[in-house]
Scaffold this motif. Structure first.
Motif, short mmCIF file in Angstrom:
data_model
loop_
_atom_site.label_atom_id
_atom_site.label_comp_id
_atom_site.label_asym_id
_atom_site.label_seq_id
_atom_site.Cartn_x
_atom_site.Cartn_y
_atom_site.Cartn_z
N GLY A 60 -7.35 12.66 9.64
CA GLY A 60 -8.64 12.41 10.29
C GLY A 60 -9.48 11.44 9.49
N ILE A 61 -9.51 11.61 8.17
CA ILE A 61 -10.24 10.68 7.31
C ILE A 61 -9.64 9.28 7.43
CG2 ILE A 61 -10.85 10.12 4.92
CD1 ILE A 61 -10.75 13.17 4.37
N ARG A 62 -8.31 9.23 7.50
CA ARG A 62 -7.64 7.93 7.67
C ARG A 62 -8.09 7.27 8.98
NH1 ARG A 62 -3.01 7.64 10.51
NH2 ARG A 62 -2.07 5.58 10.70
N LEU A 63 -8.12 8.07 10.07
CA LEU A 63 -8.54 7.50 11.35
C LEU A 63 -9.98 7.00 11.29
CD1 LEU A 63 -7.04 10.05 13.91
CD2 LEU A 63 -6.17 7.81 13.26
N ILE A 64 -10.85 7.75 10.59
CA ILE A 64 -12.24 7.31 10.45
C ILE A 64 -12.29 5.97 9.73
CG2 ILE A 64 -14.47 7.86 9.37
CD1 ILE A 64 -13.75 10.85 9.72
N LEU A 65 -11.49 5.84 8.68
CA LEU A 65 -11.48 4.59 7.91
C LEU A 65 -10.88 3.44 8.71
CD1 LEU A 65 -10.51 5.92 4.36
CD2 LEU A 65 -12.71 5.01 5.11
N VAL A 66 -9.82 3.73 9.47
CA VAL A 66 -9.21 2.67 10.29
C VAL A 66 -10.25 2.11 11.26
CG1 VAL A 66 -7.54 2.22 12.13
CG2 VAL A 66 -6.84 3.52 10.13
N ASP A 67 -11.08 3.01 11.82
CA ASP A 67 -12.03 2.57 12.83
C ASP A 67 -13.31 1.98 12.26
OD1 ASP A 67 -10.41 3.27 14.90
OD2 ASP A 67 -11.25 5.27 15.15
N SER A 68 -13.74 2.40 11.08
CA SER A 68 -15.07 2.01 10.65
C SER A 68 -15.10 1.14 9.39
CB SER A 68 -15.94 3.25 10.42
OG SER A 68 -15.33 4.09 9.46
N TRP A 69 -14.01 1.09 8.67
CA TRP A 69 -13.96 0.26 7.48
C TRP A 69 -13.33 -1.07 7.91
CZ3 TRP A 69 -9.45 0.69 3.54
CH2 TRP A 69 -9.68 -0.14 2.44
N THR A 70 -13.97 -2.21 7.53
CA THR A 70 -13.49 -3.50 8.04
C THR A 70 -12.04 -3.76 7.65
OG1 THR A 70 -14.68 -4.43 6.16
CG2 THR A 70 -15.63 -4.79 8.35
N LYS A 71 -11.63 -3.28 6.47
CA LYS A 71 -10.24 -3.50 6.06
C LYS A 71 -9.33 -2.36 6.53
CE LYS A 71 -10.68 -6.72 2.30
NZ LYS A 71 -11.98 -6.59 1.63
N GLY A 72 -9.91 -1.37 7.22
CA GLY A 72 -9.15 -0.20 7.64
C GLY A 72 -7.88 -0.53 8.40
N PRO A 73 -7.99 -1.34 9.47
CA PRO A 73 -6.79 -1.63 10.25
C PRO A 73 -5.69 -2.29 9.42
CG PRO A 73 -8.76 -2.27 11.44
CD PRO A 73 -9.21 -1.92 10.06
N LYS A 74 -6.10 -3.11 8.46
CA LYS A 74 -5.12 -3.81 7.62
C LYS A 74 -4.34 -2.82 6.76
CE LYS A 74 -5.00 -7.33 4.02
NZ LYS A 74 -5.90 -7.94 3.04
N TYR A 75 -5.05 -1.79 6.30
CA TYR A 75 -4.43 -0.84 5.38
C TYR A 75 -4.02 0.46 6.04
CZ TYR A 75 -5.98 -3.91 1.63
OH TYR A 75 -6.16 -4.99 0.81
N GLN A 76 -3.99 0.49 7.39
CA GLN A 76 -3.73 1.78 8.04
C GLN A 76 -2.37 2.37 7.64
OE1 GLN A 76 -1.48 2.53 10.56
NE2 GLN A 76 -0.70 0.49 11.06
N LYS A 77 -1.39 1.51 7.45
CA LYS A 77 -0.07 2.00 7.09
C LYS A 77 -0.05 2.48 5.63
CE LYS A 77 4.72 0.73 8.04
NZ LYS A 77 5.56 -0.35 8.63
N VAL A 78 -0.68 1.70 4.76
CA VAL A 78 -0.80 2.12 3.36
C VAL A 78 -1.50 3.47 3.29
CG1 VAL A 78 -1.75 1.53 1.10
CG2 VAL A 78 -0.91 -0.28 2.62
N MET A 79 -2.57 3.59 4.10
CA MET A 79 -3.34 4.83 4.07
C MET A 79 -2.52 6.02 4.57
SD MET A 79 -7.31 4.00 4.91
CE MET A 79 -7.14 3.09 6.42
N LEU A 80 -1.55 5.75 5.46
CA LEU A 80 -0.69 6.83 5.92
C LEU A 80 0.14 7.36 4.75
CD1 LEU A 80 0.19 8.53 8.32
CD2 LEU A 80 1.92 6.82 8.83
#
Ligand code: HEM
Ligand code: HEM
Lengths: 146, 159
Positions: A100-120
């Motif tokens: 859930g925290i990862r999803l929040i970051l993917v959506d609201s942090w500008t670099k979130g989408p770039k790092y979504q896989k790393v964050m997984l």
């Protein structure tokens, strides 16, 4: 199939030729692969925790009947089978929370989408660390002594 | 809004703009409700991490863990307004977050309007009952009920 029963949904047909052209869509979450699995896991853990919560408020409410009634209900939580169930519940909550925290970051942090896989991978790593800290303590309570 | 629409910003790898959360034109009378729901899921989720992890840590990791959970243990906690309010906020947020999430799940798996309405009606009714019950339990709780053997009660009752 209903509207959106699968994460791919109805636009898979449209996506197919594109996929054939590019080999792999960039950032193609929800088209199979880890994006779909993390989505499915997020949903399964969510529903499981929600159902537990309904039951949990009801079992806690027996505390208003009498101390003996509450202690009897809580007693059923203390056998080894339930102990494993509690460990599974904690695993579900921790996984849902971290993802859930990862999803929040993917959506609201500008670099979130770039790092979504790393964050997984960070989610999986943190999950392993937290469970490694929790399980020995909990399992000792469940199986040790008493 | 469907799951795919909600995840469109992620699919396109662009940060969401509030307008992208709005229902597409032509959808029957949808408003910004879904946007607020989307924001709420994230805000409540962030708070729930602290509340639930704290709850699980205190109840499962400290003392005798699950074996220490009984009337005396809960009595000791709920004699303190801090834990009453902790549990109250956790109860309300978890039910609101879970119910709003289950609404999405129901939307995704039901296609007939009647079925959808029936599931959602049951969901909202259940959520209301559970919140009312949980709230009542926290604030009508007596840690030292009369006529109960002292060894079942928290230490504060004999002090
Ligand atoms: C096996 C794991 C769990 C155990 C042993 C446990 C135990 C307890 C106990 C003993 C209480 C009474 C008051 C207190 O201690 O604060 C309680 C209340 C509560 N728990 Fe848990 N809990 C567990 C997991 C969870 C989870 C995962 C959630 C959230 C999803 C949760 C939400 C609540 C809420 C909202 C209350 C307040 C109930 C009310 O208002 O009547 N618990 N829990
Ligand atoms: C512990 C902290 C938690 C965090 C950080 C969190 C985070 C999130 C987020 C960000 C979403 C939205 C996903 C999306 O829009 O794609 C979500 C969905 C959901 N959450 Fe949580 N959540 C937490 C706890 C809980 C609890 C305790 C419950 C159950 C009572 C729950 C039930 C749900 C449900 C049912 C959904 C909808 C799932 C879906 O649409 O597939 N969550 N959560």
């Amino acid at each position: 199939m209903t509207d959106m029963a699968t994460p791919q949904g109805k636009d898979t047909a449209r996506a197919k030729p594109l996929t054939r052209l590019t080999g792999k869509l960039p950032g193609s979450l929800y088209r199979g692969g880890e994006g779909m699995w993390s989505w499915l896991l997020h949903r399964i853990t969510a529903v499981a925790v929600f159902l537990f919560l309904l039951l949990h408020i009801a079992d806690t409410a027996t505390i208003r009947i009498s101390p003996e009634a509450y202690n009897a209900v809580m007693g059923t939580y203390k056998n080894p089978v339930m102990g494993i169930g509690e460990a599974t519940l904690v695993a579900a909550v921790v996984l849902h929370a971290l993802n859930g925290i990862r999803l929040i970051l993917v959506d609201s942090w500008t670099k979130g989408p770039k790092y979504q896989k790393v964050m997984l991978y960070v989610v999986i790593g943190l999950f392993a660390v937290i469970m490694a800290g929790f399980l020995p303590v909990h399992l000792r309570h469940v199986f040790g002594g008493h | 809004m469907t799951t795919v629409e909600r995840s469109l910003p992620r699919l396109l790898q662009t940060p969401p703009s509030p307008s992208s959360k709005r229902a597409p034109r032509g959808r029957r009378g949808r408003s910004n409700g879904e946007l607020y729901g989307w924001i709420f899921m994230r805000a409540s989720g962030a708070l729930l991490v602290v509340l639930i992890f704290g709850h699980l840590f205190i109840n499962l990791m400290t003392g005798d863990g699950i074996h220490g959970v009984d009337f005396a243990f809960v009595g000791g906690k709920w004699a303190d307004p801090f834990w009453q309010w902790w549990d109250l906020v956790m109860l309300w947020l978890a039910i609101a977050h879970g119910t709003n999430g289950m609404r999405t799940v129901i939307n995704d798996y039901t296609s007939r309007a009647g079925t959808r309405l029936a599931f959602k009606g049951a969901l909202y009714l259940l959520a209301f009952i559970i919140v009312a019950l949980g709230t009542l339990v926290i604030f009508t709780f007596d840690p030292c009920p009369p006529g109960v053997a002292a060894d079942l009660l928290p230490a504060i009752c004999t002090a």
